[in-house]
Design a protein around this motif. Structure first.
Motif, PDB file in Angstrom:
ATOM      1  N   LEU A 186      -8.131  18.981 -38.189  1.00  0.00           N
ATOM      2  CA  LEU A 186      -8.692  19.802 -37.117  1.00  0.00           C
ATOM      3  C   LEU A 186      -9.320  21.067 -37.678  1.00  0.00           C
ATOM      4  CD1 LEU A 186      -5.724  19.661 -34.582  1.00  0.00           C
ATOM      5  CD2 LEU A 186      -7.855  18.366 -34.497  1.00  0.00           C
ATOM      6  N   ASN A 187     -10.276  21.609 -36.919  1.00  0.00           N
ATOM      7  CA  ASN A 187     -10.747  22.936 -37.272  1.00  0.00           C
ATOM      8  C   ASN A 187      -9.713  23.941 -36.759  1.00  0.00           C
ATOM      9  OD1 ASN A 187     -11.298  23.387 -34.532  1.00  0.00           O
ATOM     10  ND2 ASN A 187     -13.419  22.806 -34.747  1.00  0.00           N
ATOM     11  N   PHE A 188      -9.859  25.189 -37.158  1.00  0.00           N
ATOM     12  CA  PHE A 188      -8.833  26.190 -36.873  1.00  0.00           C
ATOM     13  C   PHE A 188      -8.600  26.379 -35.383  1.00  0.00           C
ATOM     14  CE2 PHE A 188      -7.517  30.708 -36.460  1.00  0.00           C
ATOM     15  CZ  PHE A 188      -6.262  30.569 -37.024  1.00  0.00           C
ATOM     16  N   VAL A 189      -9.655  26.491 -34.599  1.00  0.00           N
ATOM     17  CA  VAL A 189      -9.497  26.723 -33.162  1.00  0.00           C
ATOM     18  C   VAL A 189      -8.834  25.529 -32.475  1.00  0.00           C
ATOM     19  CG1 VAL A 189     -10.711  27.132 -30.984  1.00  0.00           C
ATOM     20  CG2 VAL A 189     -11.363  28.404 -33.034  1.00  0.00           C
ATOM     21  N   GLU A 190      -9.222  24.315 -32.841  1.00  0.00           N
ATOM     22  CA  GLU A 190      -8.576  23.131 -32.257  1.00  0.00           C
ATOM     23  C   GLU A 190      -7.101  23.078 -32.645  1.00  0.00           C
ATOM     24  OE1 GLU A 190      -9.465  20.857 -29.992  1.00  0.00           O
ATOM     25  OE2 GLU A 190     -11.284  22.032 -29.745  1.00  0.00           O
ATOM     26  N   TYR A 191      -6.778  23.486 -33.861  1.00  0.00           N
ATOM     27  CA  TYR A 191      -5.381  23.520 -34.270  1.00  0.00           C
ATOM     28  C   TYR A 191      -4.606  24.524 -33.421  1.00  0.00           C
ATOM     29  CZ  TYR A 191      -1.163  24.176 -36.975  1.00  0.00           C
ATOM     30  OH  TYR A 191       0.155  24.264 -37.342  1.00  0.00           O
ATOM     31  N   LEU A 192      -5.193  25.691 -33.169  1.00  0.00           N
ATOM     32  CA  LEU A 192      -4.524  26.666 -32.304  1.00  0.00           C
ATOM     33  C   LEU A 192      -4.285  26.092 -30.913  1.00  0.00           C
ATOM     34  CD1 LEU A 192      -6.283  30.028 -33.219  1.00  0.00           C
ATOM     35  CD2 LEU A 192      -3.999  29.231 -33.891  1.00  0.00           C
ATOM     36  N   ARG A 193      -5.246  25.357 -30.391  1.00  0.00           N
ATOM     37  CA  ARG A 193      -5.070  24.725 -29.077  1.00  0.00           C
ATOM     38  C   ARG A 193      -3.891  23.753 -29.098  1.00  0.00           C
ATOM     39  NH1 ARG A 193     -11.450  24.054 -28.579  1.00  0.00           N
ATOM     40  NH2 ARG A 193     -11.871  26.018 -27.500  1.00  0.00           N
ATOM     41  N   LEU A 194      -3.791  22.966 -30.159  1.00  0.00           N
ATOM     42  CA  LEU A 194      -2.676  22.039 -30.296  1.00  0.00           C
ATOM     43  C   LEU A 194      -1.346  22.796 -30.344  1.00  0.00           C
ATOM     44  CD1 LEU A 194      -1.493  19.163 -30.990  1.00  0.00           C
ATOM     45  CD2 LEU A 194      -1.844  19.811 -33.384  1.00  0.00           C
ATOM     46  N   VAL A 195      -1.289  23.831 -31.146  1.00  0.00           N
ATOM     47  CA  VAL A 195      -0.071  24.620 -31.287  1.00  0.00           C
ATOM     48  C   VAL A 195       0.346  25.209 -29.942  1.00  0.00           C
ATOM     49  CG1 VAL A 195       0.895  26.715 -32.316  1.00  0.00           C
ATOM     50  CG2 VAL A 195      -0.427  25.146 -33.724  1.00  0.00           C
ATOM     51  N   PHE A 196      -0.596  25.790 -29.226  1.00  0.00           N
ATOM     52  CA  PHE A 196      -0.261  26.423 -27.945  1.00  0.00           C
ATOM     53  C   PHE A 196       0.172  25.402 -26.904  1.00  0.00           C
ATOM     54  CE2 PHE A 196      -3.279  30.120 -29.057  1.00  0.00           C
ATOM     55  CZ  PHE A 196      -2.284  30.717 -29.805  1.00  0.00           C
ATOM     56  N   ARG A 197      -0.408  24.202 -26.958  1.00  0.00           N
ATOM     57  CA  ARG A 197      -0.022  23.149 -26.017  1.00  0.00           C
ATOM     58  C   ARG A 197       1.458  22.805 -26.154  1.00  0.00           C
ATOM     59  NH1 ARG A 197      -3.719  18.216 -26.853  1.00  0.00           N
ATOM     60  NH2 ARG A 197      -4.344  19.918 -28.122  1.00  0.00           N
ATOM     61  N   PHE A 198       1.998  22.967 -27.357  1.00  0.00           N
ATOM     62  CA  PHE A 198       3.404  22.661 -27.603  1.00  0.00           C
ATOM     63  C   PHE A 198       4.238  23.924 -27.779  1.00  0.00           C
ATOM     64  CE2 PHE A 198       1.255  18.742 -28.525  1.00  0.00           C
ATOM     65  CZ  PHE A 198       2.086  17.818 -27.911  1.00  0.00           C
ATOM     66  N   GLY A 199       3.801  25.004 -27.152  1.00  0.00           N
ATOM     67  CA  GLY A 199       4.584  26.232 -27.156  1.00  0.00           C
ATOM     68  C   GLY A 199       4.841  26.801 -28.528  1.00  0.00           C
ATOM     69  N   GLY A 200       3.967  26.518 -29.477  1.00  0.00           N
ATOM     70  CA  GLY A 200       4.118  27.029 -30.832  1.00  0.00           C
ATOM     71  C   GLY A 200       4.773  26.053 -31.790  1.00  0.00           C
ATOM     72  N   PHE A 201       5.099  24.850 -31.311  1.00  0.00           N
ATOM     73  CA  PHE A 201       5.786  23.869 -32.137  1.00  0.00           C
ATOM     74  C   PHE A 201       5.032  22.540 -32.145  1.00  0.00           C
ATOM     75  CE2 PHE A 201       8.867  26.878 -30.495  1.00  0.00           C
ATOM     76  CZ  PHE A 201       9.529  27.266 -31.644  1.00  0.00           C
ATOM     77  N   PRO A 202       3.910  22.460 -32.877  1.00  0.00           N
ATOM     78  CA  PRO A 202       3.089  21.260 -32.832  1.00  0.00           C
ATOM     79  C   PRO A 202       3.757  20.026 -33.424  1.00  0.00           C
ATOM     80  CG  PRO A 202       2.337  22.683 -34.596  1.00  0.00           C
ATOM     81  CD  PRO A 202       3.376  23.456 -33.813  1.00  0.00           C
ATOM     82  N   GLY A 203       4.853  20.197 -34.131  1.00  0.00           N
ATOM     83  CA  GLY A 203       5.567  19.055 -34.691  1.00  0.00           C
ATOM     84  C   GLY A 203       6.162  18.142 -33.623  1.00  0.00           C
TER      85      GLY A 203
END
Length: 69
Positions: free
Chosen positions: A31-48
């Motif tokens: 992912l690009n950086f902004v898309e990665y941030l979107r993923l992270v925020f979707r999982f409350g900071g825990f994209p794992g």
């Protein structure tokens, strides 16, 4: 270290980079950086937790009031 476990190589953005939003290296989604941030925020900071059948219910609480961008 994440949860006292080595998480592998740290994520990187290659520079110089002509893009305003670079691709993250060593990140499994390419992912690009902004898309990665979107993923992270979707999982409350825990994209794992992405892809887990039953993620902790607290994740919905953590991301409930976040604005989309």
């Amino acid at each position: 270290m994440k949860a006292n476990t080595s998480g592998g190589d740290p994520y990187q953005i290659e520079v110089p980079n002509a893009s305003a939003d670079g691709i993250l290296r060593f990140e499994c989604h390419d992912l690009n950086f902004v898309e990665y941030l979107r993923l992270v925020f979707r999982f409350g900071g825990f994209p794992g937790y992405e892809g887990m059948e039953f993620p902790p219910p607290q994740l919905a609480e953590l991301s409930a009031d976040l604005r989309s961008f």
